[in-house]
Design an enzyme around this catalytic site. Structure first.
Site, PDB file in Angstrom:
ATOM      1  N   HIS A 171      21.787  -7.611  -5.228  1.00 17.71           N
ATOM      2  CA  HIS A 171      22.087  -8.482  -3.544  1.00 17.71           C
ATOM      3  C   HIS A 171      23.242  -9.673  -3.082  1.00 17.71           C
ATOM      4  CE1 HIS A 171      18.106  -7.888  -4.456  1.00 17.71           C
ATOM      5  NE2 HIS A 171      17.661  -8.632  -5.569  1.00 17.71           N
ATOM      6  N   SER A 292      48.149  -8.714  12.678  1.00 18.69           N
ATOM      7  CA  SER A 292      47.216  -9.137  14.188  1.00 18.69           C
ATOM      8  C   SER A 292      48.434  -9.604  14.865  1.00 18.69           C
ATOM      9  CB  SER A 292      46.602 -10.734  13.633  1.00 18.69           C
ATOM     10  OG  SER A 292      46.430 -10.502  14.732  1.00 18.69           O
ATOM     11  N   LYS A 298      47.518 -13.225   9.139  1.00 13.67           N
ATOM     12  CA  LYS A 298      46.315 -11.875   8.878  1.00 13.67           C
ATOM     13  C   LYS A 298      47.244 -11.085   8.057  1.00 13.67           C
ATOM     14  CE  LYS A 298      42.396 -11.830   9.970  1.00 13.67           C
ATOM     15  NZ  LYS A 298      41.630 -11.324  11.422  1.00 13.67           N
ATOM     16  N   GLU A 305      38.677  -0.395   5.488  1.00 10.31           N
ATOM     17  CA  GLU A 305      38.339  -0.341   6.715  1.00 10.31           C
ATOM     18  C   GLU A 305      38.202   1.146   7.715  1.00 10.31           C
ATOM     19  OE1 GLU A 305      38.920  -4.269   9.268  1.00 10.31           O
ATOM     20  OE2 GLU A 305      40.089  -4.171   8.018  1.00 10.31           O
TER      21      GLU A 305
END
Ligand code: ARG
Length: 475
Positions: A171, A292, A298, A305
């Site tokens: 979980h 970024s 970043k 992804e």
């Protein structure tokens, strides 16, 4: 037969732009031509179309339908066509609908009558099914070898991190400590199953449909087994109607690709989470990340992804193919031309993703300290305390309750179970002795799980080594 129609029948490839012109009185519109043509995408089958045609021609010569001069003309013409295709100089024409007619037309241009004899005893229906199986067989072999590489690199990293402790989650809550190596080998298992599935599917792909002709077989005394042998198929198909219309093999491949991409997406999701600065378990090499344009701090894990995202398109191809085949009556229907783009894209996506992941796994930098700290934070050894009590004769449910109280106390104190003193622990149960600290440590917890399939470092080393030695010869 009138002189004019005889002329059409004998010269259709010389004078007309379609192979069936004699029967037609008006041309199709440009839009219909584009709508029905497949040449823009099936030209990637050219190499396999030529391979299949050469085997067919060789068989036709063996049974005496064409002579050896025809055969050598066909071989010569096809050789030139293959060169033209490979060099990019082949003139593909939408007027000729698909890869098969384009190549056949060019062959006739190059060698004349022998080229016109090639299509004896076959149809584009069995031809395209053959091409696709030849193509897919190669793709399956490529995907299999990439799966093996990926398993190899996972096993290598696992071996390096057989002793690295991280929190295992259920979980997405800290559950029990595991070794990072064990976690990686879970993925190696998934990819092993994918590899097995590819091999199972290969056996069903590697069956020759050629000889089924349009749908009913052919009246020529063809030797299908000879063609199968030339093309290295394991056997010949047993029913001509099924052979020209079956696309199970494409569906099966897409389903395997979808399952494999689903596995990749799970791994990707973990990589993204692990790389989040809030977690900081790993760093991916810069070549798999981007920055970024606005936030200079970043470093985004773009590759995992995107892999996660590309899983969707492969799932889509599977559904599209299943829907394509649903309710289709026997035998070949033009619907089937829609089978290719999805299958191609599923194979391309899988291939590119696996290739990138092999390299990316190799370049992972692991932050063992962050992993260990995280494992210490979530009372990951609570089950070990309960198991200790059980071994002292306490029923498991009571032990579970006792440990829950101990965890509550730790939460109040802001410490870990292993940081309670012996006296504090004995307040919960006086069967607890000094040796409790062996099981409350992370190392004690993982190394006690040393059965087959357990997370203990010695097991991880054993499993990782087994994979490495299985694959090291073929990498
Ligand atoms: N381009 C066709 C396909 O991909 C080849 C088979 C065409 N057969 C036919 N009867 N129209 O399926």
């Amino acid at each position: 037969m009138s002189e004019q129609s005889k002329h059409h029948l004998t010269n259709q490839f010389d004078n007309k732009t379609t192979a069936w012109s004699a029967r037609f009185t008006e041309p199709v519109s440009d839009l219909v031509k584009r709508y029905t043509a497949s040449v823009s995408f099936d030209q990637r089958l050219a190499k396999y179309d030529i391979q299949g045609s050469l085997a067919h021609a060789q068989m036709l010569q063996k049974i005496g339908i064409i002579n050896s001069t025809d055969l050598s003309d066909i071989k010569r013409g096809m050789k030139q066509i293959l060169t033209e295709v490979e060099q990019g100089s082949f003139q593909w024409s939408v007027d000729l609908e698909d890869v098969h007619l384009n190549i056949e037309k060019r062959l006739v241009e190059l060698i004349g009558d022998a080229g016109k004899r090639l299509h004896t005893g076959r149809s584009r229906n069995d031809q395209v099914a053959t091409d696709m199986r030849l193509w897919l067989r190669d793709e399956i072999d490529i995907a299999t070898s990439l799966m093996r590489k990926l398993r190899y690199h996972l096993a290598k990293l696992a071996l390096e991190h057989a002793n690295t402790i991280m929190p295992g989650f259920t979980h997405l809550q800290v559950a029990q400590p595991v070794t990072f190596g064990h976690h990686l080998l879970a993925y190696a298992e998934m990819f092993r199953r994918d590899e097995n599935r590819l091999q199972d599917a290969r056996a069903r792909v590697n069956i020759l449909p050629l000889g089924s002709a349009a749908l009913a077989g052919t009246s020529y005394p063809i030797d299908r087994e000879y063609v199968a042998e030339l093309l290295e198929f394991d056997s010949v198909s047993r029913n001509s109607l099924d052979s020209v219309s079956d696309r199970d093999f494409a569906i099966e491949f897409c389903s395997i690709a979808a399952i494999a991409m689903m596995h990749i997406s799970r791994l990707s999701e973990e990589l993204v989470i692990w790389m989040s600065p809030r977690i900081g378990f790993i760093e991916l090499a810069d070549r798999f990340c981007t920055g970024s344009s606005i936030m200079p701090q970043k470093k985004n894990p773009d590759v995992p992804e995107l892999a996660r995202g590309k899983t969707g398109r492969v799932n889509g191809h599977l559904i599209a193919l299943l829907t394509l085949m649903k309710s289709q009556p026997l035998a070949y229907n033009k619907d089937n031309q829609e089978d290719k783009e999805g299958m191609f894209d599923a194979a391309d996506t899988l291939r590119d993703t696996l290739t990138i992941f092999v390299d990316m796994i190799d370049g992972i930098k692991v932050n063992s300290v962050a992993m260990r700290d995280a494992a210490k934070q979530g009372f990951a050894t609570a089950t070990d305390l309960a198991d200790y009590l059980v071994k002292q004769g306490v029923p498991f449910r009571d032990a579970h309750e006792t440990v829950a109280l101990a965890v509550r106390k730790c939460e109040e104190k802001g410490c870990d179970l292993s940081e309670l003193s012996l006296n504090e622990l004995r307040e919960f149960n006086n069967l607890i002795e000094d040796d409790i600290f062996n099981v409350l440590t992370l190392e004690g917890s993982v190394s006690s799980r040393n059965h087959i399939g357990g997370t203990a470092p010695e097991r991880v080393i054993e499993e990782a080594k087994a994979i490495i030695s299985e694959l090291s010869n073929s990498i």
